[in-house]
Design a protein around this motif. Sequence first.
Motif, PDB file in Angstrom:
ATOM      1  N   HIS A 187       0.832  -1.200   0.000  1.00  0.00           N
ATOM      2  CA  HIS A 187       0.000   0.000   0.000  1.00  0.00           C
ATOM      3  C   HIS A 187       0.872   1.259   0.000  1.00  0.00           C
ATOM      4  O   HIS A 187       0.556   2.237  -0.688  1.00  0.00           O
ATOM      5  CB  HIS A 187      -0.898   0.021   1.237  1.00  0.00           C
ATOM      6  N   MET A 188       1.970   1.228   0.760  1.00  0.00           N
ATOM      7  CA  MET A 188       2.857   2.389   0.788  1.00  0.00           C
ATOM      8  C   MET A 188       3.446   2.656  -0.599  1.00  0.00           C
ATOM      9  O   MET A 188       3.402   3.778  -1.105  1.00  0.00           O
ATOM     10  CB  MET A 188       3.979   2.170   1.810  1.00  0.00           C
ATOM     11  N   PHE A 189       3.985   1.619  -1.184  1.00  0.00           N
ATOM     12  CA  PHE A 189       4.600   1.719  -2.517  1.00  0.00           C
ATOM     13  C   PHE A 189       3.571   2.183  -3.548  1.00  0.00           C
ATOM     14  O   PHE A 189       3.828   3.086  -4.347  1.00  0.00           O
ATOM     15  CB  PHE A 189       5.163   0.350  -2.881  1.00  0.00           C
ATOM     16  N   ALA A 190       2.389   1.571  -3.526  1.00  0.00           N
ATOM     17  CA  ALA A 190       1.347   1.884  -4.508  1.00  0.00           C
ATOM     18  C   ALA A 190       0.805   3.294  -4.345  1.00  0.00           C
ATOM     19  O   ALA A 190       0.318   3.893  -5.307  1.00  0.00           O
ATOM     20  CB  ALA A 190       0.206   0.871  -4.400  1.00  0.00           C
ATOM     21  N   SER A 191       0.883   3.839  -3.120  1.00  0.00           N
ATOM     22  CA  SER A 191       0.351   5.184  -2.883  1.00  0.00           C
ATOM     23  C   SER A 191       1.416   6.267  -2.983  1.00  0.00           C
ATOM     24  O   SER A 191       1.158   7.432  -2.684  1.00  0.00           O
ATOM     25  CB  SER A 191      -0.333   5.247  -1.514  1.00  0.00           C
ATOM     26  N   GLY A 192       2.632   5.868  -3.413  1.00  0.00           N
ATOM     27  CA  GLY A 192       3.645   6.870  -3.715  1.00  0.00           C
ATOM     28  C   GLY A 192       4.707   7.105  -2.665  1.00  0.00           C
ATOM     29  O   GLY A 192       5.472   8.071  -2.769  1.00  0.00           O
ATOM     30  N   TRP A 193       4.802   6.223  -1.672  1.00  0.00           N
ATOM     31  CA  TRP A 193       5.881   6.311  -0.693  1.00  0.00           C
ATOM     32  C   TRP A 193       7.064   5.489  -1.215  1.00  0.00           C
ATOM     33  O   TRP A 193       6.965   4.275  -1.370  1.00  0.00           O
ATOM     34  CB  TRP A 193       5.427   5.777   0.668  1.00  0.00           C
ATOM     35  N   ALA A 194       8.192   6.133  -1.455  1.00  0.00           N
ATOM     36  CA  ALA A 194       9.321   5.493  -2.141  1.00  0.00           C
ATOM     37  C   ALA A 194      10.173   4.647  -1.195  1.00  0.00           C
ATOM     38  O   ALA A 194      11.382   4.875  -1.025  1.00  0.00           O
ATOM     39  CB  ALA A 194      10.178   6.544  -2.829  1.00  0.00           C
ATOM     40  N   ILE A 195       9.559   3.637  -0.613  1.00  0.00           N
ATOM     41  CA  ILE A 195      10.272   2.767   0.329  1.00  0.00           C
ATOM     42  C   ILE A 195      11.309   1.893  -0.374  1.00  0.00           C
ATOM     43  O   ILE A 195      12.144   1.275   0.284  1.00  0.00           O
ATOM     44  CB  ILE A 195       9.288   1.873   1.109  1.00  0.00           C
ATOM     45  N   HIS A 196      11.269   1.847  -1.700  1.00  0.00           N
ATOM     46  CA  HIS A 196      12.182   1.017  -2.496  1.00  0.00           C
ATOM     47  C   HIS A 196      13.410   1.779  -2.963  1.00  0.00           C
ATOM     48  O   HIS A 196      14.347   1.185  -3.493  1.00  0.00           O
ATOM     49  CB  HIS A 196      11.437   0.510  -3.737  1.00  0.00           C
ATOM     50  N   GLU A 197      13.414   3.082  -2.774  1.00  0.00           N
ATOM     51  CA  GLU A 197      14.438   3.936  -3.371  1.00  0.00           C
ATOM     52  C   GLU A 197      15.817   3.716  -2.760  1.00  0.00           C
ATOM     53  O   GLU A 197      16.820   3.558  -3.474  1.00  0.00           O
ATOM     54  CB  GLU A 197      14.017   5.394  -3.214  1.00  0.00           C
ATOM     55  N   SER A 198      15.892   3.719  -1.447  1.00  0.00           N
ATOM     56  CA  SER A 198      17.144   3.506  -0.727  1.00  0.00           C
ATOM     57  C   SER A 198      16.822   3.273   0.737  1.00  0.00           C
ATOM     58  O   SER A 198      15.724   3.600   1.209  1.00  0.00           O
ATOM     59  CB  SER A 198      18.068   4.724  -0.859  1.00  0.00           C
ATOM     60  N   ALA A 199      17.792   2.729   1.473  1.00  0.00           N
ATOM     61  CA  ALA A 199      17.603   2.528   2.908  1.00  0.00           C
ATOM     62  C   ALA A 199      17.386   3.870   3.602  1.00  0.00           C
ATOM     63  O   ALA A 199      16.552   3.995   4.514  1.00  0.00           O
ATOM     64  CB  ALA A 199      18.808   1.800   3.501  1.00  0.00           C
ATOM     65  N   LYS A 200      18.117   4.883   3.158  1.00  0.00           N
ATOM     66  CA  LYS A 200      17.985   6.224   3.740  1.00  0.00           C
ATOM     67  C   LYS A 200      16.588   6.784   3.520  1.00  0.00           C
ATOM     68  O   LYS A 200      15.964   7.320   4.437  1.00  0.00           O
ATOM     69  CB  LYS A 200      19.028   7.153   3.124  1.00  0.00           C
ATOM     70  N   ARG A 201      16.086   6.652   2.297  1.00  0.00           N
ATOM     71  CA  ARG A 201      14.745   7.186   1.996  1.00  0.00           C
ATOM     72  C   ARG A 201      13.678   6.426   2.767  1.00  0.00           C
ATOM     73  O   ARG A 201      12.725   7.025   3.260  1.00  0.00           O
ATOM     74  CB  ARG A 201      14.489   7.092   0.489  1.00  0.00           C
ATOM     75  N   GLN A 202      13.823   5.112   2.873  1.00  0.00           N
ATOM     76  CA  GLN A 202      12.842   4.340   3.625  1.00  0.00           C
ATOM     77  C   GLN A 202      12.807   4.773   5.089  1.00  0.00           C
ATOM     78  O   GLN A 202      11.733   4.935   5.670  1.00  0.00           O
ATOM     79  CB  GLN A 202      13.147   2.841   3.535  1.00  0.00           C
ATOM     80  N   LYS A 203      13.980   4.997   5.673  1.00  0.00           N
ATOM     81  CA  LYS A 203      14.036   5.454   7.061  1.00  0.00           C
ATOM     82  C   LYS A 203      13.375   6.811   7.209  1.00  0.00           C
ATOM     83  O   LYS A 203      12.635   7.059   8.179  1.00  0.00           O
ATOM     84  CB  LYS A 203      15.484   5.525   7.546  1.00  0.00           C
TER      85      LYS A 203
END
Length: 299
Positions: A187-203
């Motif tokens: 749901h996060m990924f599909a709604s535009g939260w870039a949790i896949h971009e990098s460890a830093k971005r996910q944090k």
Amino acid sequence: MPKHHLGAHTVDNGGIHMAALRAGAAGFTALQCFTAIPKFYGDKSTIKPERVERFGRALDEAGIPAKNVVVHAAYVLSVATAEPDKWERAAAGLAKEMERSTTLGVGAVCFHPGSATDGDPKKAAERVAKAITQALRSVDGTTRLLVENTAGAGKTVGRTAEEVADILRHVPDELRERTGYGLDTCHMFASGWAIHESAKRQKEILDEWEQTTGERPGFFHLNDSEGAFASNKDRHMLLGEGQIGAEPFRWLLADPRSRGIPLILETPQENYEIADDDASADPFDLRMMELLTSLEARR
């Protein structure tokens, strides 16, 4: 540090006690299940004492603490709706779910807030909070009622940290510790939260959710995504086989916010037609457990 509590929403053919045994057979220490048919409101459904006893015995046999069990409320409980009749029935269904789940003694109930049919997410947040308040006041206990973030399709409420925080803000202070939220990775990924971009971005994203809501998530749903980033499509895939990939789940396991709470796979099962009396683990669950264990070791 607290442990990771890995689990899955296993097939419940034969009853929810069989779902618990199948989870235990896969080596999980957490579980998600339904207590009623998820396509119906369940506002009249009760739970028999013998079912409660069987479930408790199965959890003991599986080695799954009741606090690590999440019950998923029915999909149709859209308490964000502006339609009075539908809201009343959805709110009644949510309260009845809390009654059943509290009787089972599980740690939490999670639910999808639903759609702001009037197009006003602020008013919808108030309606969701009102339903949470009614459900919590209908039954005493320690079972928590947790809002699940959404994939953001249409007018659904709960896509952003601000929307979830707005819901929780309207819950009375004396009930606040019995509610909260959880995050679904698909749901996060599909709604535009870039949790896949990098460890830093996910944090940074998890920091934003924690800072905005004032608390950490009460659970994570671990799901890869069939749909593309920001597609608003809620289509789950096995970890590492979708658009998110396996590596972001390693980053998540390295984050302290993933510890001490249920981490639930809602990924496909290979054998949905398993016999009612077959307590063996699903092959896909075994594969996911092996993957998560390897990712945990590499964190």
